[in-house]
Design a protein around this motif. Structure first.
Motif, PDB file in Angstrom:
ATOM      1  N   ALA A 189       9.325  25.678  36.910  1.00 50.54           N
ATOM      2  CA  ALA A 189      10.061  26.884  37.726  1.00 50.54           C
ATOM      3  C   ALA A 189      10.372  28.546  36.734  1.00 50.54           C
ATOM      4  CB  ALA A 189      11.627  26.091  37.530  1.00 50.54           C
ATOM      5  N   ARG A 190      11.367  28.983  38.099  1.00 52.83           N
ATOM      6  CA  ARG A 190      10.765  30.328  37.443  1.00 52.83           C
ATOM      7  C   ARG A 190      11.343  30.704  35.819  1.00 52.83           C
ATOM      8  NH1 ARG A 190      11.406  33.513  43.452  1.00 52.83           N
ATOM      9  NH2 ARG A 190       9.476  33.287  44.023  1.00 52.83           N
ATOM     10  N   ASP A 191      12.235  29.936  35.135  1.00 55.86           N
ATOM     11  CA  ASP A 191      12.884  30.102  34.614  1.00 55.86           C
ATOM     12  C   ASP A 191      12.894  29.664  33.491  1.00 55.86           C
ATOM     13  OD1 ASP A 191      13.318  27.507  34.890  1.00 55.86           O
ATOM     14  OD2 ASP A 191      16.007  28.306  34.369  1.00 55.86           O
TER      15      ASP A 191
ATOM     16  N   HIS B 218      15.523  29.011  41.059  1.00 57.43           N
ATOM     17  CA  HIS B 218      14.473  29.383  40.418  1.00 57.43           C
ATOM     18  C   HIS B 218      13.508  27.477  40.290  1.00 57.43           C
ATOM     19  CE1 HIS B 218      16.529  31.800  37.510  1.00 57.43           C
ATOM     20  NE2 HIS B 218      17.331  30.968  37.273  1.00 57.43           N
ATOM     21  N   ASP B 219      13.843  26.421  40.807  1.00 61.51           N
ATOM     22  CA  ASP B 219      13.446  25.368  41.495  1.00 61.51           C
ATOM     23  C   ASP B 219      12.481  25.540  42.516  1.00 61.51           C
ATOM     24  OD1 ASP B 219      14.478  24.521  38.860  1.00 61.51           O
ATOM     25  OD2 ASP B 219      15.425  23.147  40.116  1.00 61.51           O
TER      26      ASP B 219
ATOM     27  N   GLN C 194      20.699  27.620  39.700  1.00 59.66           N
ATOM     28  CA  GLN C 194      19.293  27.275  39.407  1.00 59.66           C
ATOM     29  C   GLN C 194      18.444  26.475  40.347  1.00 59.66           C
ATOM     30  OE1 GLN C 194      21.345  25.350  35.740  1.00 59.66           O
ATOM     31  NE2 GLN C 194      22.351  27.759  34.477  1.00 59.66           N
TER      32      GLN C 194
END
Length: 376
Positions: A48-50, A126-127, A122
């Motif tokens: 994910a982006r985080d 992110h996902d 989130q």
């Protein structure tokens, strides 16, 4: 009931073995035989982006796909295997049979991943953008379609409405999207009961119906046993307590065959109290609202037109006791005000929440409607 615009010329097996995680949670192995013996399953890692580790499950048939990629997204506290119950023909089978390239996402709510507190924000920020980018890179396509369910739907629609998914051209949403409307008993549970439970438990788990872990979990499971006597399946009863109102809440027992009703015992686990807190705020507001803790998302997702060109096909079981069918009606009305004639609404008599995908007659009743929307 179906409300939609004029046609547009555009073109199995049992759950895996359980293993302890050391945190009191239960995880399932992420692979198992598919319902169709000629299908090939590949579980691919995804970040994910985080930085959160996710997976995407690529399912292929005997022949190469003749259509583009479809990303299929599960709800809260389940996993990608949700769409492959022990039915003669699953939703994944139906997609592959007509040529779609099928990708099943395990986002941060999946019980195949290490448990953690999460919010819809989130997942949206992110996902889902990372999953879309991964599938497009893997397939070489420049666009894809998505079939999204429950909190996979709310978080995915948040991402789309915020303009984070420009490569998605069609979103088929089941149960709820921008406007969560729940029964009165559910409003009481999420606003009054959940905060109390959250003081002693970081999550709820329908798996406690079979194996409660710790004193507080045993107390919750005991209360559910005393108040839900609709069947002998402890997980089924805990599902109703966790997710909605009714006996049962997510399906009609008449819609599930015996094998599927037993199979669900291995398909539900942790749902964090952080999610219930956010959903309480959304229900109170009457529409999705962000927590304000993740950059790139508006605080409200209905203050402006969705920042996407994707067409939405909204599905709702008329007997849904998790999110009332009014949820999708309100979203359809919202979309129609901003872009009349573009999106569609299907109300499904005799169906509830998850039996849209798990029902014994879903292959005849609901899958064709979804396939039709994907092919439009």
């Amino acid at each position: 009931m179906t409300a939609r615009p004029e046609p547009n010329p555009r073109g199995h097996g049992s759950s895996g073995p359980r293993t302890g995680t050391g945190s009191g949670s239960v995880r399932r192995t992420p692979t198992r035989p598919t319902t169709r013996r000629d299908h090939i399953t590949e579980v691919r890692p995804l970040t994910a982006r985080d930085g959160r580790p996710l997976t995407v499950v690529h399912v292929q048939g005997r022949h190469p796909p003749t259509r583009g990629p479809v990303l299929v997204v599960h709800g809260a506290g389940v996993r990608a295997e949700l769409f492959r119950p022990p039915l003669p023909r699953t939703f994944v089978d139906a997609l592959i049979d007509v040529g779609w390239d099928v990708w099943l996402l395990n986002w941060r709510a999946s019980i195949d991943l290490d448990p953690m507190p999460w919010t819809l924000d989130q997942a949206a920020a992110h996902d889902h953008p990372a999953a879309v980018e991964h599938v497009l890179a893997a397939t070489g396509a420049d666009r894809l379609k998505a079939v999204v369910h429950c909190q996979g739907s709310t978080s995915f629609v948040m991402a789309a409405a915020a303009g984070l998914l420009p490569q998605v051209d069609t979103v088929v949403s089941n149960a709820v999207s921008l406007h969560p409307v729940v029964p009165a008993v559910s409003r009481f549970k999420i606003s009054k009961v959940a905060p109390v439970v959250g003081r002693v438990l970081p999550h709820l788990s329908p798996a406690w119906g079979d194996r409660p872990e710790g004193f507080a979990a045993r107390c919750v499971a005991g209360f559910v046993r005393a108040t839900h006597r609709e069947c002998r399946n402890g997980v089924c009863r805990m599902v109703s307590f966790t997710y909605g109102s009714g006996r049962p809440a997510l399906w009609s027992h008449a819609n599930l065959d015996e094998a599927t009703h037993d199979w669900i015992r291995g398909e539900f686990a942790d749902v964090p109290m952080t999610f219930f807190a956010q959903m309480d705020a959304c229900v109170r507001a009457g529409h999705l609202v962000a927590t304000g803790e993740v950059e790139g998302l508006p605080l409200s997702f209905t203050d402006r037109a969705p920042q996407t060109d994707a067409r939405f096909a909204l599905f709702a079981g008329e007997d849904n006791r998790c999110f009332l069918a009014e949820s999708q009606r309100r979203t359809f009305d919202f979309l129609h005000r901003h872009r009349p004639g573009r999106d569609s609404l299907h109300l499904l008599p005799g169906y509830g929440h998850l039996d849209v995908f798990l029902g014994r007659r879903a292959a005849a009743d609901t899958y064709p409607l979804i396939l039709e929307e994907l092919a439009r």
